[in-house]
Design a protein around this motif. Sequence first.
Motif, PDB file in Angstrom:
ATOM      1  N   PRO A   1       0.829  -1.221   0.000  1.00  0.00           N
ATOM      2  CA  PRO A   1       0.000   0.000   0.000  1.00  0.00           C
ATOM      3  C   PRO A   1       0.861   1.266   0.000  1.00  0.00           C
ATOM      4  O   PRO A   1       1.132   1.851   1.045  1.00  0.00           O
ATOM      5  N   GLN A   2       1.269   1.645  -1.199  1.00  0.00           N
ATOM      6  CA  GLN A   2       2.212   2.756  -1.352  1.00  0.00           C
ATOM      7  C   GLN A   2       1.667   4.058  -0.761  1.00  0.00           C
ATOM      8  O   GLN A   2       2.406   4.825  -0.138  1.00  0.00           O
ATOM      9  N   HIS A   3       0.359   4.315  -0.957  1.00  0.00           N
ATOM     10  CA  HIS A   3      -0.209   5.574  -0.457  1.00  0.00           C
ATOM     11  C   HIS A   3      -0.153   5.646   1.060  1.00  0.00           C
ATOM     12  O   HIS A   3       0.098   6.704   1.648  1.00  0.00           O
ATOM     13  N   TYR A   4      -0.359   4.505   1.718  1.00  0.00           N
ATOM     14  CA  TYR A   4      -0.288   4.446   3.178  1.00  0.00           C
ATOM     15  C   TYR A   4       1.155   4.732   3.630  1.00  0.00           C
ATOM     16  O   TYR A   4       1.401   5.483   4.590  1.00  0.00           O
TER      17      TYR A   4
ATOM     18  N   GLU B   1       3.414   6.473   1.999  1.00  0.00           N
ATOM     19  CA  GLU B   1       3.717   7.898   1.790  1.00  0.00           C
ATOM     20  C   GLU B   1       3.121   8.742   2.916  1.00  0.00           C
ATOM     21  O   GLU B   1       3.713   9.722   3.367  1.00  0.00           O
ATOM     22  N   LEU B   2       1.925   8.346   3.348  1.00  0.00           N
ATOM     23  CA  LEU B   2       1.254   9.067   4.435  1.00  0.00           C
ATOM     24  C   LEU B   2       2.067   8.993   5.718  1.00  0.00           C
ATOM     25  O   LEU B   2       2.313  10.018   6.383  1.00  0.00           O
TER      26      LEU B   2
END
Lengths: 353, 353
Positions: A77-80, A82-83
């Motif tokens: 989960p790349q977006h997680y 980055e977050l």
Amino acid sequence: MDPRIEKHARIIVDYSTKVREGDNLLITYSDFGKPLAIEVYKLAASKGASPLIITTPTEAVRGYFEVTPERFLEVFPQHYYELVKASDVVVSIRGEETTRYLSTTEPEKISQRSRTTKPISDEYLEKRWCLTQYPSPSYAQEAEMSLHEYEDFTYSAVLRNWEQEAHAMKRLKDVLDAGKEVRIVGERTDLSLAIEGRVAVISDGTQNLPGGEVYTSPLEDSAQGEVYFDVPSVAYGKEVRDIWLRFEDGEIADSSAGKNEDLLKTMIETDSGSKRLGELGIGTNRGIDRYTRNILFDEKMAETIHLAIGRAFKNCKGVNESSIHWDMIKRLVPGEIRVDGHVIQKDGRFTWE
Amino acid sequence: MDPRIEKHARIIVDYSTKVREGDNLLITYSDFGKPLAIEVYKLAASKGASPLIITTPTEAVRGYFEVTPERFLEVFPQHYYELVKASDVVVSIRGEETTRYLSTTEPEKISQRSRTTKPISDEYLEKRWCLTQYPSPSYAQEAEMSLHEYEDFTYSAVLRNWEQEAHAMKRLKDVLDAGKEVRIVGERTDLSLAIEGRVAVISDGTQNLPGGEVYTSPLEDSAQGEVYFDVPSVAYGKEVRDIWLRFEDGEIADSSAGKNEDLLKTMIETDSGSKRLGELGIGTNRGIDRYTRNILFDEKMAETIHLAIGRAFKNCKGVNESSIHWDMIKRLVPGEIRVDGHVIQKDGRFTWE
């Protein structure tokens, strides 16, 4: 709203994570915990931080494991990531609707997923982080209390004067840091551990909230003697009672349990590190006066010590490696802790108290 | 669980946003909507996407505006931006515990905050996004229905055969794209609009869910005649009833309202663009048979048209600029829509139906 929720939030924001202007704050909860998340959100905003709430309902997680084809457990989960990477502070609030929500999920799937998301957990630990508890019905049930009683219990453990607690724990840390050998004496128990060169760490409420233990990693070849854990222990959702271990030169030479002994033996045989100790912890939180089947609280209980088989702590200069770290807790009333031959705690009271 | 929630999730995942392997999916909800968020989460996971749920409780937002010093309204939530930037799909679920949660918050603070977070909203629009509704008690109340009735209403609007709906709307779009002039005739209404060179857009359930309108932006100098809106309109949380407008060369020359006329006049005077039309929309969703004070649904109601004063749509090749875009809705039973002199809808029925 229970005014203690706001006090809890104040400790998290002002003391544990010291939120300040410009901080990117991430708050996470599962099912319960929304009222605490909101109070943390507001307090953080009032200081000029940017709060954001992630929720991971337990049913989403259980369902995830049910429906996700095995090959997708490796999807990252790349977006997680980055977050979390862009966050300065992470506050994690526990409060599952049932603590047993993964009881029918295959453990291998959970391990596989943990391996995939390890960069995210690693990133978490780079932040100012705080792991805390919301008094939910499920945890009250585990604790064999009404929700009302469990709320009282939770807040008596969490809403403490942490500067003062830290000051008291510092005394114990200094003794351990200066000491070479610890001896634990009590019912069916006489165990010696070497701690020379290791560093004692204070759990002062900044990361684990409640805090309230001083822990170190004993020398992995040093454990000698026997120890009996009167507080039940939980592994893979199963209770193991009346654990007794006998050590020779750091390694478990004999063991028994009054309930689920097979599981105890299996755990001990996990790998070479799981036969040795990774941790000695001494509980100091007098707001925690009983066992509630929640390790975040149990290991902090005053008048107890705990030992973990398996992985040692790097921040204690521990070296023992293992894929497990399993805490076992012992009341020391009656009992004694001796450091280099001097009694430092007798029947639950430190000599300097 | 209501089985319609799972059907709703299927439309979102399979049709509206076409979630596929490797997608980073962001799901957001405020207070209600957790059951739908969980179903979307599970369905997305089954396809090899990575779902993550953000929750922004309305009380967190209200509290944010209450406690945040004004200078901090400009603090940019960088971690939130990074999260959205790294996402491929965003699903936003509406379901506030009360739709009036910002009624005592100063509007300037809300505008200031919107300006600060604009890069995030802009980033949202770059994704495959879907805005949808969870049938919460607050929306049922606005709609003057029981929750049970409102659930039926919501799902009759949302759970449609969208391929088929899109096909039907395409017919209307083709007529508008080929047309030069639209004339709306009805009670106290005879209004002409030029649409030549503009592009009609179909709301086919991929972004707004429910979809069900074909809209365009009329030429800003073209509106001629009068129009009476029998469906109440809401601006700044206040209801404006029985709006009547008379246009000369595109500009509002006269106006009246049966309730909150002052507000109508103030809105019209906002800026130069707010005196002209930015949108003509034709509702086609036959699952929406009444007004529920929720523009996501109201503007899609079959047998109605709506006009918006203010900002036009770029994707329709509209040019009118304004800081407002205020939709006003009119039932066309009895009534007619004519394109270049040909009746295309009479008393709510398209001639090709």
